[in-house]
Design a protein around this motif. Structure first.
Motif, short mmCIF file in Angstrom:
data_model
loop_
_atom_site.label_atom_id
_atom_site.label_comp_id
_atom_site.label_asym_id
_atom_site.label_seq_id
_atom_site.Cartn_x
_atom_site.Cartn_y
_atom_site.Cartn_z
N LEU A 145 30.70 96.51 5.60
CA LEU A 145 29.92 97.72 5.33
C LEU A 145 30.74 98.99 5.47
N ARG A 146 32.04 98.83 5.58
CA ARG A 146 32.89 99.98 5.86
C ARG A 146 32.66 101.14 4.88
N LEU A 147 32.43 100.79 3.61
CA LEU A 147 32.33 101.87 2.61
C LEU A 147 31.05 102.69 2.75
N SER A 148 30.11 102.21 3.57
CA SER A 148 28.92 103.03 3.77
C SER A 148 29.24 104.21 4.68
N SER A 149 30.39 104.15 5.36
CA SER A 149 30.78 105.32 6.18
C SER A 149 32.18 105.81 5.84
N ASP A 150 33.06 104.94 5.36
CA ASP A 150 34.47 105.34 5.17
C ASP A 150 34.87 105.54 3.72
N GLY A 151 33.93 105.42 2.80
CA GLY A 151 34.27 105.69 1.40
C GLY A 151 34.37 107.19 1.17
#
Ligand SMILES: Cc1cc2nc3c(=O)[nH]c(=O)nc-3n(C[C@H](O)[C@H](O)[C@H](O)COP(=O)(O)OP(=O)(O)OC[C@H]3O[C@@H](n4cnc5c(N)ncnc54)[C@H](O)[C@@H]3O)c2cc1C
Length: 440
Positions: free
Chosen positions: A255-261
């Protein structure tokens, strides 16, 4: 000043400021919060002029749990006589500078915040916590550590001149000269994109050449689409807390891209700027973007610093000679040094203290005395933990626990997804679904 405070807070970033705002409504609770900075600042090294918040302005210090609290963002807007104009802007996400101004406004109205004081160590003296600072010692029945995350610098750049090789956290700490220089930016998340955007728009200070490398497969967007946004609700955090450890680690990665995108408006601005520079101004390709490559090493030569990028697919390393290297390589949580004095009393798992559902640490001291942590429980609470979305909710959970009453409703809210009623699924199946959501 009480002999023993009910609560001593270490660090005055947004996390503990939120708790200070909620506990200010508790006349019987004596609390003091301490920060080593001389005044409130919010990530000053990366306070770029155009930077925008990534969360709605109503996800402020208090509103999601206590909308009538005097320290709400709306109170700030009314008090500074800008509410009507702010509404005319049509913004739901305000500039980062405005969020900082809001926090400074709240700070100026609280009387239990102490700046210019560094906490060095916390110990248990048998009946209370002894909070040792560079200005003396305070006693506390409970402690809350909100000291934030530390900038992560890749090992391969350690030992270089910090004027030439530095983390984004240092970018604006003092005036820098980029004019005509060759600059490498390492990292393809939001801060890497913000730095490249800043460099491309820095007028006479614009570098001659930018090399922007990322190990990601592209400059990937932040996913804040509606169902993904439900991961930033209390219900999902509760659900996440109850999942097995292996599954939790897996979910955080996926789910990284929900915060790091990278936010889509910033990607659009960057793309347009590159187009204008190359095709309208005829300046050639002044920014080269290297995908699927991670920084391998950095060597000093008479001509400059040679950055060597390792391909994800085993191709020959790419080498570029630059004058400056900016590492947009994120932040990491580690056990704060100031808790080392309590280390033998804490339950440790994989080198980190174990966090209970009320954000207090598992320890062998008396149950009525707790060490709470803010922004230090990603392992237990998932991607929302370092984010501002659940800031007020986490402070409400801590306040309830401190006063031993349900002062704030921290239970279930209305959701579209049924996290807790979903049939338990094998970890692989859950992960596949999350991949689909993340890369919709
Ligand atoms: C540039 C940037 C932009 C971000 N933007 C967003 C966003 O738009 N939306 C979002 O949801 N999240 C955002 N985040 C993530 C997160 O919300 C912030 O990092 C937020 O500041 C975390 O707050 P905090 O209070 O936990 O920590 P911090 O803000 O880091 O505050 C910690 C404080 O502790 C103090 N301190 C540390 N050690 C000691 C000590 N020993 N003694 C006394 N004081 C000490 C420090 O001086 C500091 O003031 C952003 C992060 C960064 C880096």
């Amino acid at each position: 000043m009480p002999k023993t405070f009910d609560l001593v807070g270490v660090g005055i970033g947004p996390s503990n400021l939120s708790l200070a705002a909620l506990t200010s409504r508790e006349p019987n609770l004596s609390a003091v919060f301490i920060d080593h900075k001389d005044a409130f600042e919010w990530h000053p090294g990366l306070m770029l002029p155009d930077a925008q918040m990534q969360v709605h302005f109503l996800k402020d210090l208090v509103t999601p749990v206590d909308p009538t609290n005097p320290y709400s963002f709306l109170s700030f807007l009314v008090d500074t006589k800008r509410l009507y104009r702010m509404l005319v802007t049509g913004r739901s996400k305000v500039p980062r500078r405005e969020f900082e101004q809001y926090c400074q406004w709240a700070v100026a109205r609280m009387d239990n915040l102490r700046f210019g004081t560094r906490v060095e160590n916390v110990e248990w003296d048998g009946s209370a916590f002894a909070v040792h600072t560079d200005q003396g010692m305070l006693r506390a029945r409970n402690v809350v550590v909100g000291t934030g995350l530390a900038p992560r610098l890749p090992q391969s750049v350690w030992g270089h001149d910090p004027e030439q090789v530095f983390h984004t956290d240092q970018l604006l700490r003092h005036k820098r000269d980029f004019a005509g220089k060759r600059v490498a930016v390492v990292g393809g998340g939001q801060s890497g994109a913000e730095v490249v955007h800043y460099l491309l728009n820095s007028g006479t200070q614009r570098p001659a050449q930018i090399f922007w490398g990322t190990r990601r497969s592209n400059l990937l967007p932040l996913d804040d689409s509606p169902f993904i946004d439900e991961l930033y609700l209390p219900d999902y955090s509760h659900h996440f807390y109850g999942r097995p450890e292996r599954e939790r680690e897996d979910i955080v990665q996926r789910l990284r891209l929900s915060s790091d995108g990278i936010s889509i408006p910033l990607l659009e601005e960057l793309y347009q700027r590159l187009y204008d520079l190359e095709l309208l101004e005829g300046g050639g390709r002044s920014c080269r973007i290297l995908l699927n490559h991670s920084l391998r090493d950095l060597t000093r030569t008479p001509d400059g610093l040679v950055v060597s990028w390792q391909s994800a697919y085993g191709a020959e390393p790419v080498r570029q000679t630059v004058d400056i290297v900016i590492c947009a390589t994120g932040y990491e949580h580690s056990m704060p040094d100031l808790l080392l004095g309590l280390k033998d009393q804490l339950a440790i798992s994989d080198g980190m203290p174990v966090v209970r559902p009320d954000f207090s640490l598992e320890w062998d001291g008396p149950a009525g005395h707790r060490i709470f942590v803010q922004n230090a429980a990603q392992r237990e609470y998932g991607v929302a933990d370092p984010n501002l979305s659940l800031l007020a909710w986490r402070s409400a959970v801590i306040t309830n626990s401190l006063i031993g009453q349900e002062r704030y409703d921290t239970g279930s809210v209305s959701t579209a997804l049924d996290w807790d009623t979903a049939d338990p699924q094998p970890a692989d199946e859950v992960s596949d679904e999350l991949i689909l959501n993340t890369h919709h």
